[in-house]
Design a protein around this motif. Structure first.
Motif, short mmCIF file in Angstrom:
data_model
loop_
_atom_site.label_atom_id
_atom_site.label_comp_id
_atom_site.label_asym_id
_atom_site.label_seq_id
_atom_site.Cartn_x
_atom_site.Cartn_y
_atom_site.Cartn_z
N THR A 1 33.96 37.71 35.82
CA THR A 1 33.47 37.41 37.13
C THR A 1 31.80 38.13 37.28
OG1 THR A 1 34.39 39.45 38.15
CG2 THR A 1 35.72 37.26 38.50
N SER A 2 30.89 38.13 36.33
CA SER A 2 30.02 39.16 36.04
C SER A 2 28.90 38.74 37.25
CB SER A 2 29.39 39.33 34.75
OG SER A 2 29.00 38.10 34.40
N CYS A 3 28.84 37.49 37.19
CA CYS A 3 27.60 37.06 38.01
C CYS A 3 28.15 35.90 39.13
CB CYS A 3 26.57 36.23 36.87
SG CYS A 3 24.81 35.88 37.86
N SER B 1 35.77 32.86 36.57
CA SER B 1 36.45 32.20 35.16
C SER B 1 37.32 32.88 34.53
CB SER B 1 35.00 32.18 34.24
OG SER B 1 35.51 31.66 32.91
N VAL B 2 38.49 32.33 34.41
CA VAL B 2 39.63 32.82 33.56
C VAL B 2 40.20 31.71 32.67
CG1 VAL B 2 42.13 33.55 34.07
CG2 VAL B 2 40.60 33.99 35.99
N HIS C 1 34.09 35.69 44.64
CA HIS C 1 34.92 36.09 43.70
C HIS C 1 36.23 36.27 44.21
CE1 HIS C 1 32.16 35.22 40.35
NE2 HIS C 1 31.61 36.35 40.76
N ALA C 2 36.18 37.48 45.19
CA ALA C 2 37.63 37.82 45.82
C ALA C 2 38.50 36.66 46.35
CB ALA C 2 36.97 38.86 46.79
N GLU C 3 37.72 35.72 46.84
CA GLU C 3 38.40 34.59 47.60
C GLU C 3 39.16 33.77 46.58
OE1 GLU C 3 35.65 32.64 50.35
OE2 GLU C 3 36.85 30.72 49.74
N VAL D 1 35.17 42.94 41.23
CA VAL D 1 36.09 42.08 41.56
C VAL D 1 37.28 41.51 40.34
CG1 VAL D 1 37.02 39.79 42.54
CG2 VAL D 1 34.81 41.02 43.49
N GLY D 2 36.68 41.15 39.31
CA GLY D 2 37.32 40.65 38.14
C GLY D 2 38.14 42.25 37.54
#
Ligand code: KG4
Ligand code: ZN
Length: 331
Positions: free
Chosen positions: A8-10, A14-15, A51-53, A90-91
């Motif tokens: 979640t760098s930018c 993605s997972v 990202h948090a969502e 977040v990630g």
């Protein structure tokens, strides 16, 4: 070994689930391009909120697609930096929570190293090699000595190459992300129409500078009207200047280190003309040039899992209090 990779760098959430470092069981990437389009660039606060969502849902989707449950994961790999700090956190926080709850090891991965290693998702290549990582946030040349060991040879002193492309696209109001849009115009244009400078190309170090090139572009378009007749040629010439400098410096680094193989990764490496320039010049110097497929050039969790795999193999894991970092030099 089943590895979960999180990035979640930018602006991509993605997972991925990757088995034994290269078998992709699932790779989910949720792009926020539409959210940032209106601003002509990534807005950090919006990115981290999104990202948090999304992160929990994307994690579940990745497990579903891989056909596994959380308990089947052997290790959790996550970008610890560099990147937008709110987004990285977040990630990283999510990964720490998972590692604690599932009682599995955690590996904090360097995002740039992962771009340089993403090629291992598709083919095994031997070390050492020179990697150029060229994206919206980074332009950096690495000497990849062996898995889990690299040296920084050079990097941009100001803008990243992708950032320069994004900024001039914003200036001309032709769309976002700039790199992709410019590629479309440039395909129909002449790269030698305007002779933009090739900053620092004659200097012996491996650093880059793109802000001066961007300024020359701004001065050019102030003096010459951009019209439907010349826009393709002007953009092709700018793109050519960027790719010329990227290839000259990377080849110089390979020759300087006496290394015959170059790997190019990061979002800008999905550009067709960039690939041509590197292949042509590389061949002239007897160098092999390898690119990841475009889907692995842009940010993805699979490359984080592929890189973390080598750390776990060496028994290197991270404590639960590992810190996020925003800049490459804090590796
Ligand atoms: O690796 P990436 O997805 O995210 C970052 O870590 O920055 O790269 C995004 C960057 C943007 O600057 C975008 O304009 C550029 O990659 N890009 C391209 C192309 N596709 C994406 N640049 C040139 N040609 C492309 N086809
Ligand atoms: Zn990236």
């Amino acid at each position: 070994m089943m590895i979960l990779g999180i990035d979640t760098s930018c602006d991509d959430t993605s997972v991925a689930v990757v088995e034994d470092g290269n078998r992709i069981c699932s790779s989910i990437v949720s792009s926020q391009v539409d959210l940032h389009k209106a601003f002509g660039g990534v807005v950090p606060e919006i990115a981290s909120r999104k990202h948090a969502e999304l992160i929990d849902g994307i994690y579940r989707e990745a497990l579903n697609e891989a056909g596994i449950a959380g308990g089947d994961i052997d290790c959790i790999c996550v970008t610890a930096g560099p990147g937008l700090i709110g987004s990285v956190l977040v990630g990283l926080s999510f990964a720490k929570g998972l590692a604690f709850a599932l009682e599995k090891p955690l590996v904090g991965v360097n995002h740039i190293e992962a771009h340089a290693m993403s090629i291992f998702l598709e083919q095994k290549i031997s070390f050492p090699y020179i990697a150029l990582v060229v994206s919206g946030g980074h332009t950096i040349i690495l000497l990849m000595e062996e898995p889990c060991s690299f040296k920084i040879l050079g990097s941009t002193r100001d803008d990243a190459a992708g950032e320069a492309l994004d900024k001039i696209a914003k200036l001309l109001a032709i769309g976002y992300p700039g790199g992709n849009v410019i590629e479309e115009y440039a395909q129909k244009g002449r790269g030698n129409y305007v002779s933009f400078p090739r900053p620092m190309s004659d200097e012996p170090h491996y650093d880059f500078s793109f802000s001066g090139l961007k300024t020359s572009f701004i001065s050019y378009v102030k003096k010459h009207e951009v019209s439907d007749e010349n826009i393709n040629d002007i953009l092709a010439s700018f793109q050519e200047a960027v790719f010329d400098v990227l290839s000259m410096k990377t080849i110089k680094a390979a020759m300087g280190c006496k290394i015959g193989r170059i790997v190019v990764g990061g979002g800008v490496a999905s550009n067709g003309r960039l690939r041509e320039v590197f292949l042509e010049k590389g061949a002239r110097h007897g160098l092999e040039v390898i690119f990841s497929s475009p889907r692995f050039c842009t940010d993805n969790g699979a490359m984080i899992a592929a890189t973390g795999y080598y750390y776990v193999q060496k028994g290197i894991t991270s404590p639960l209090n590992i810190r996020a970092f925003s800049r490459m030099t804090l590796h």
